[in-house]
Design a protein around this motif. Sequence first.
Motif, PDB file in Angstrom:
ATOM      1  N   ILE A   1       1.293  -0.999   0.149  1.00  0.00           N
ATOM      2  CA  ILE A   1      -0.061   0.230  -0.302  1.00  0.00           C
ATOM      3  C   ILE A   1       0.805   1.039   0.051  1.00  0.00           C
ATOM      4  O   ILE A   1       1.281   2.462  -0.963  1.00  0.00           O
ATOM      5  N   THR A   2       1.915   1.118   0.509  1.00  0.00           N
ATOM      6  CA  THR A   2       2.760   2.434   0.813  1.00  0.00           C
ATOM      7  C   THR A   2       3.346   2.659  -0.488  1.00  0.00           C
ATOM      8  O   THR A   2       3.527   3.039  -0.715  1.00  0.00           O
ATOM      9  N   GLY A   3       4.319   1.252  -1.182  1.00  0.00           N
ATOM     10  CA  GLY A   3       4.800   2.002  -2.208  1.00  0.00           C
ATOM     11  C   GLY A   3       3.602   1.884  -2.515  1.00  0.00           C
ATOM     12  O   GLY A   3       4.572   2.420  -3.982  1.00  0.00           O
TER      13      GLY A   3
ATOM     14  N   MET B   1      -5.019   2.246   6.712  1.00  0.00           N
ATOM     15  CA  MET B   1      -3.994   2.129   6.265  1.00  0.00           C
ATOM     16  C   MET B   1      -4.097   1.885   4.440  1.00  0.00           C
ATOM     17  O   MET B   1      -3.776   2.644   3.635  1.00  0.00           O
ATOM     18  N   ALA B   2      -5.190   1.223   4.530  1.00  0.00           N
ATOM     19  CA  ALA B   2      -5.890   0.688   3.725  1.00  0.00           C
ATOM     20  C   ALA B   2      -6.501   2.555   3.090  1.00  0.00           C
ATOM     21  O   ALA B   2      -6.918   2.761   1.848  1.00  0.00           O
ATOM     22  N   VAL B   3      -7.782   2.244   3.856  1.00  0.00           N
ATOM     23  CA  VAL B   3      -8.360   3.101   3.626  1.00  0.00           C
ATOM     24  C   VAL B   3      -7.851   4.661   3.061  1.00  0.00           C
ATOM     25  O   VAL B   3      -8.190   5.745   2.291  1.00  0.00           O
ATOM     26  N   LEU B   4      -6.749   5.373   4.128  1.00  0.00           N
ATOM     27  CA  LEU B   4      -6.278   6.960   3.979  1.00  0.00           C
ATOM     28  C   LEU B   4      -5.797   6.569   2.155  1.00  0.00           C
ATOM     29  O   LEU B   4      -5.533   6.890   1.826  1.00  0.00           O
ATOM     30  N   GLY B   5      -4.700   5.258   2.036  1.00  0.00           N
ATOM     31  CA  GLY B   5      -3.807   4.699   1.026  1.00  0.00           C
ATOM     32  C   GLY B   5      -5.018   4.982  -0.673  1.00  0.00           C
ATOM     33  O   GLY B   5      -5.079   5.814  -1.279  1.00  0.00           O
ATOM     34  N   ALA B   6      -6.547   4.772  -0.505  1.00  0.00           N
ATOM     35  CA  ALA B   6      -7.725   4.809  -1.007  1.00  0.00           C
ATOM     36  C   ALA B   6      -8.176   5.888  -1.034  1.00  0.00           C
ATOM     37  O   ALA B   6      -8.271   6.812  -2.084  1.00  0.00           O
ATOM     38  N   CYS B   7      -7.878   6.267   0.019  1.00  0.00           N
ATOM     39  CA  CYS B   7      -7.724   8.608  -0.420  1.00  0.00           C
ATOM     40  C   CYS B   7      -7.069   8.859  -1.528  1.00  0.00           C
ATOM     41  O   CYS B   7      -6.653  10.004  -1.595  1.00  0.00           O
ATOM     42  N   VAL B   8      -5.792   8.603  -1.285  1.00  0.00           N
ATOM     43  CA  VAL B   8      -4.876   9.289  -1.308  1.00  0.00           C
ATOM     44  C   VAL B   8      -5.037   9.328  -3.007  1.00  0.00           C
ATOM     45  O   VAL B   8      -4.653   9.997  -3.778  1.00  0.00           O
ATOM     46  N   LEU B   9      -4.802   7.614  -3.180  1.00  0.00           N
ATOM     47  CA  LEU B   9      -5.007   7.397  -4.347  1.00  0.00           C
ATOM     48  C   LEU B   9      -6.417   8.580  -5.516  1.00  0.00           C
ATOM     49  O   LEU B   9      -6.249   8.438  -6.295  1.00  0.00           O
ATOM     50  N   ALA B  10      -7.231   8.511  -4.500  1.00  0.00           N
ATOM     51  CA  ALA B  10      -8.964   9.457  -5.324  1.00  0.00           C
ATOM     52  C   ALA B  10      -8.060  10.386  -5.537  1.00  0.00           C
ATOM     53  O   ALA B  10      -8.637  11.135  -6.594  1.00  0.00           O
ATOM     54  N   VAL B  11      -6.822  11.198  -4.590  1.00  0.00           N
ATOM     55  CA  VAL B  11      -6.541  12.108  -4.841  1.00  0.00           C
ATOM     56  C   VAL B  11      -5.427  12.014  -5.815  1.00  0.00           C
ATOM     57  O   VAL B  11      -5.616  13.227  -7.169  1.00  0.00           O
TER      58      VAL B  11
ATOM     59  N   ALA C   1       9.050  -2.147  -2.662  1.00  0.00           N
ATOM     60  CA  ALA C   1       8.481  -2.167  -0.735  1.00  0.00           C
ATOM     61  C   ALA C   1       8.329  -3.848  -1.424  1.00  0.00           C
ATOM     62  O   ALA C   1       8.561  -4.947   0.235  1.00  0.00           O
ATOM     63  N   GLY C   2       7.662  -4.803  -2.339  1.00  0.00           N
ATOM     64  CA  GLY C   2       7.404  -6.017  -2.262  1.00  0.00           C
ATOM     65  C   GLY C   2       9.038  -6.945  -2.122  1.00  0.00           C
ATOM     66  O   GLY C   2       9.035  -7.512  -1.348  1.00  0.00           O
ATOM     67  N   THR C   3       9.654  -6.716  -3.040  1.00  0.00           N
ATOM     68  CA  THR C   3      10.709  -7.112  -3.047  1.00  0.00           C
ATOM     69  C   THR C   3      11.458  -6.751  -1.580  1.00  0.00           C
ATOM     70  O   THR C   3      12.004  -7.403  -0.981  1.00  0.00           O
ATOM     71  N   GLY C   4      11.587  -5.526  -1.202  1.00  0.00           N
ATOM     72  CA  GLY C   4      11.969  -4.827   0.034  1.00  0.00           C
ATOM     73  C   GLY C   4      11.718  -5.475   1.044  1.00  0.00           C
ATOM     74  O   GLY C   4      12.539  -6.199   2.082  1.00  0.00           O
ATOM     75  N   MET C   5      10.343  -6.033   1.531  1.00  0.00           N
ATOM     76  CA  MET C   5       9.784  -6.746   2.539  1.00  0.00           C
ATOM     77  C   MET C   5       9.958  -8.293   2.421  1.00  0.00           C
ATOM     78  O   MET C   5      10.702  -8.985   3.687  1.00  0.00           O
TER      79      MET C   5
END
Length: 294
Positions: free
Chosen positions: A23-25, A140-150, A235-239
């Motif tokens: 989500i962060t990535g 995180m999912a809710v806040l991430g969705a708000c950021v992507l919407a903008v 993010a996926g590779t690092g995690m």
Amino acid sequence: MNVSLVEIMSYPFMQRALLGALITGLIAPSLGIYLVQRKMSLIGDGIGHIALTGVGVGLLTGSNPVLTAIIVSALGAVAVELIRERGRTSGDMALAILFYGGIAGGVFLVGLAPGKGSANLTSYLFGSLVTTTPADLVAMAVLGACVLAVTVGLRPWLFAVCQDEEYAKVSGLPVRALNLLLAVMTAVTVTVAMRTVGLLLVSALMVVPVAAAQLVSRGFAGTMALAMLGGVVSAGTGMTLSGGFNLQPGATIVLVAIALFVLVALAGTVLRRRRRAEPAQVAACEPPECVLDS
């Protein structure tokens, strides 16, 4: 390793950590491309330091540090945007105020907090993905969705404002409202990334994937898509690497993003040298997009 990577990633806490990292990535570069366009790549660091004051407020009052960090960082981001807009101080001066005032306020408040405030502060400075709870993941999912919407939904408007504010004003766009919205979304992104890479490394995940995408794409939409893809891959590779080799997740994610940038830069250099070595060819002329009547 005594435990296989597949077994490690089968644990629920590692699955939550991986989803939080993805989500962060995804959202960090989608916001970071506008900051790069405005030549404010370091604003994420400044707001991250302001968020540290919010974390200190939460630890001192016994409130949710993530919630107080969002509120304090959003107020700080709006204040800096208003100062920048009115021209009362330069951009670097505003960033300096954020850097020093934010971190000083955070350390001061954490020192007053009862219990193990200093120990808890480390997880916010450098990230603590493996302690992500289901409630944290939902937030995180809710806040991430708000950021992507903008960032994705308002892309033409935000691009126009970041490219030329005066032209955007003449075109009738609500420039001040869009600038303030972008500032608030920056604060939200910093707070979301706080759990992943920490406040001290959050700006890297906003900027490095964008820098890598700019090496291979010239259009804004294409650069944005590639930057988001690069952020997810990093993010996926690092995690995954941090889980398999018992590494610090936030630092590993940022190092993977930097390694991706270096690989793209080297590949671009090799391709350019090969093109120079090849015989020159006459490029076919593309048809014009429009023809004016004589």
